[in-house]
Design a protein around this motif. Structure first.
Motif, PDB file in Angstrom:
ATOM      1  N   LEU A 213       0.790  -1.223   0.000  1.00  0.00           N
ATOM      2  CA  LEU A 213       0.000   0.000   0.000  1.00  0.00           C
ATOM      3  C   LEU A 213       0.826   1.280   0.000  1.00  0.00           C
ATOM      4  CD1 LEU A 213      -2.833  -0.935   2.546  1.00  0.00           C
ATOM      5  CD2 LEU A 213      -2.836  -1.143   0.059  1.00  0.00           C
ATOM      6  N   ASN A 216       3.637   0.955  -3.378  1.00  0.00           N
ATOM      7  CA  ASN A 216       3.050   0.705  -4.692  1.00  0.00           C
ATOM      8  C   ASN A 216       1.656   1.318  -4.771  1.00  0.00           C
ATOM      9  OD1 ASN A 216       4.893  -1.354  -6.225  1.00  0.00           O
ATOM     10  ND2 ASN A 216       4.806  -2.088  -4.108  1.00  0.00           N
ATOM     11  N   LYS A 217       1.289   1.719  -5.953  1.00  0.00           N
ATOM     12  CA  LYS A 217      -0.048   2.238  -6.192  1.00  0.00           C
ATOM     13  C   LYS A 217      -0.864   1.173  -6.919  1.00  0.00           C
ATOM     14  CE  LYS A 217      -2.623   6.009  -8.390  1.00  0.00           C
ATOM     15  NZ  LYS A 217      -2.536   7.238  -9.206  1.00  0.00           N
ATOM     16  N   GLU A 218      -2.012   0.819  -6.335  1.00  0.00           N
ATOM     17  CA  GLU A 218      -2.914  -0.178  -6.915  1.00  0.00           C
ATOM     18  C   GLU A 218      -2.151  -1.470  -7.227  1.00  0.00           C
ATOM     19  OE1 GLU A 218      -4.541   1.927 -10.253  1.00  0.00           O
ATOM     20  OE2 GLU A 218      -6.204   2.711  -9.041  1.00  0.00           O
ATOM     21  N   GLU A 220      -2.925  -4.468  -6.840  1.00  0.00           N
ATOM     22  CA  GLU A 220      -3.720  -5.522  -7.479  1.00  0.00           C
ATOM     23  C   GLU A 220      -3.629  -5.425  -8.997  1.00  0.00           C
ATOM     24  OE1 GLU A 220      -4.994  -3.233  -5.404  1.00  0.00           O
ATOM     25  OE2 GLU A 220      -6.176  -4.162  -3.792  1.00  0.00           O
ATOM     26  N   LYS A 221      -3.732  -4.208  -9.527  1.00  0.00           N
ATOM     27  CA  LYS A 221      -3.642  -4.030 -10.977  1.00  0.00           C
ATOM     28  C   LYS A 221      -2.241  -4.370 -11.486  1.00  0.00           C
ATOM     29  CE  LYS A 221      -7.244  -0.480 -11.424  1.00  0.00           C
ATOM     30  NZ  LYS A 221      -7.569   0.889 -11.868  1.00  0.00           N
ATOM     31  N   GLN A 222      -1.228  -3.997 -10.717  1.00  0.00           N
ATOM     32  CA  GLN A 222       0.135  -4.319 -11.129  1.00  0.00           C
ATOM     33  C   GLN A 222       0.357  -5.827 -11.162  1.00  0.00           C
ATOM     34  OE1 GLN A 222       3.485  -1.986  -9.684  1.00  0.00           O
ATOM     35  NE2 GLN A 222       2.086  -0.612  -8.617  1.00  0.00           N
ATOM     36  N   TYR A 224      -1.922  -8.099 -11.673  1.00  0.00           N
ATOM     37  CA  TYR A 224      -2.677  -8.608 -12.824  1.00  0.00           C
ATOM     38  C   TYR A 224      -1.846  -8.472 -14.100  1.00  0.00           C
ATOM     39  CZ  TYR A 224      -6.456  -9.058 -16.260  1.00  0.00           C
ATOM     40  OH  TYR A 224      -7.235  -9.453 -17.318  1.00  0.00           O
TER      41      TYR A 224
END
Length: 364
Positions: A213, A216-218, A220-222, A224
């Motif tokens: 958190l 890194n930003k988002e 989950e998207k990274q 993916y």
């Protein structure tokens, strides 16, 4: 002159020239000309048009009241007879002594921390919602606390309350359970130019909430995108036949090739695998024909093998009967018995052996 009576639950003020000059206690009093009076019920909240400082200067008044002063960044929690009564904002207040037992607790709202002196039961009262901000971290979560935009601490599961003031507090939460990641409908061209669609699934877990958190930003998207690119890159190097034969290796490669980058996201991929490989209609039809031909060939091989075994068995039986007359007779009787099972009735007359007659009858 006027005579007045002050009861046990009352206090009076003698007024001259529009200013209070003396306290009138319980009993009877004469009020002279040019003077006034006010009577206060000490079982009720104090209300007066006179300034508090002026009242406190009157002899005997200060001893009969609780003066309370609340600063601009403070509140006062008032308890009456050990039970919560009200919250006082900034200002000056008077409470009567004698009937009820009051306690006054001053709390500084300029700090966010709520002292242990404040009962948690009181914090649940609706009146405290104007002064308290509340955050909940679920049992399956951990959270990061930011004060005025700066990281402060990691919050474990639980209920958190802080005073509501000009300080900005933000909470960022992360689910610490196993989470499913679906990468669906990936259209990929194999090495032999077959266009396919793949549905891929993985399970991951957040291990380091600060990396996930804060660094890194988002995330989950990274994650993916990392899994998607690794999948597409590896599948693109395989022919269609190699792809169908090495589904497990594909998942292992995706996990191993992204391990270092996934670690930087603060997560770990536990398991992964291909759920579906969707082929175009024409390729699917060709593969079905190939499969059908293979199964037919296998069936033919099995049939020939069984026929060969059956012929070999008959030859072995014939050799045994050729060398053993008794065995030949037993085999004759066995076949006669099988034939007789399918006939309702048989009439035999004359002399001779019955079995021989039956044999001659069936032979004809």
């Amino acid at each position: 002159m006027k005579r007045i009576t002050i009861n046990g639950n009352e206090i009076g003020l003698l007024i001259k020239d529009e200013a209070p000059i003396r306290v009138l206690t319980t009993g009877k009093h004469w009020i002279g000309f040019g003077k006034k009076y006010e009577i206060y019920d000490i079982t009720k909240p104090f209300r007066s048009a006179f300034e508090i400082d002026l009242l406190l200067q009157i002899e005997g008044f200060k001893e009969r009241v609780h003066p309370v002063e609340v600063g601009d960044s403070e509140i006062c929690i008032v308890a009456m007879n050990h039970n919560f009564k009200e919250i006082l904002g900034p200002g000056r207040y008077i409470f009567w002594k004698g009937i009820y037992e009051y306690t006054f607790q001053i709390e500084d709202l300029s700090a966010i921390e709520i002292s242990e002196r404040v009962s948690k039961v009181w914090l649940n009262f609706a009146v405290f919602s104007n002064y308290v901000r509340r955050f909940t971290v679920a049992p399956s979560e951990r959270a990061l606390m930011f004060i005025d935009g700066k990281f402060n601490q990691i919050l474990e599961a639980g209920e958190y309350t802080w005073w509501k003031n000009s300080t900005k507090i933000d909470i960022a939460k992360a689910d610490m359970r196993l989470i499913n990641l679906e990468i669906i409908g990936q259209e990929i061209l194999t090495k032999d130019k077959a266009q396919i669609r793949i549905n891929f699934s993985a399970q991951y877990q957040v291990l380091d909430i600060i990396k996930a958190l804060l660094n890194n930003k988002e995330f989950e998207k990274q994650l993916y995108v990392l899994m998607q690119l690794a999948l597409r890159s590896f599948v693109g190097q395989l022919t269609l036949d190699e792809l169908m034969e090495n589904k497990v290796e594909i998942a292992e490669h995706v996990i191993s090739s992204t391990a270092d980058q996934v670690d930087l996201l603060g997560v770990k991929v536990m398991i992964a695998g291909i759920k579906d490989i969707i082929l175009p209609g024409d390729i699917r039809e060709i593969m079905n024909q190939v499969l059908l031909a293979e199964k037919r060939a296998q069936a033919n091989i099995i049939t020939r093998r069984e026929e060969t075994a059956s012929t070999r068995s008959l030859m072995n039986t014939a050799k045994l009967m050729e060398d053993n007359a008794m065995l030949f007779k037993l085999k004759e009787m066995e076949y006669v018995e099988k034939i007789a099972e399918k006939i309702n009735s048989i009439s035999v007359s004359g002399n001779g052996q019955i079995v021989d007659q039956l044999k001659q009858l069936f032979v004809k």
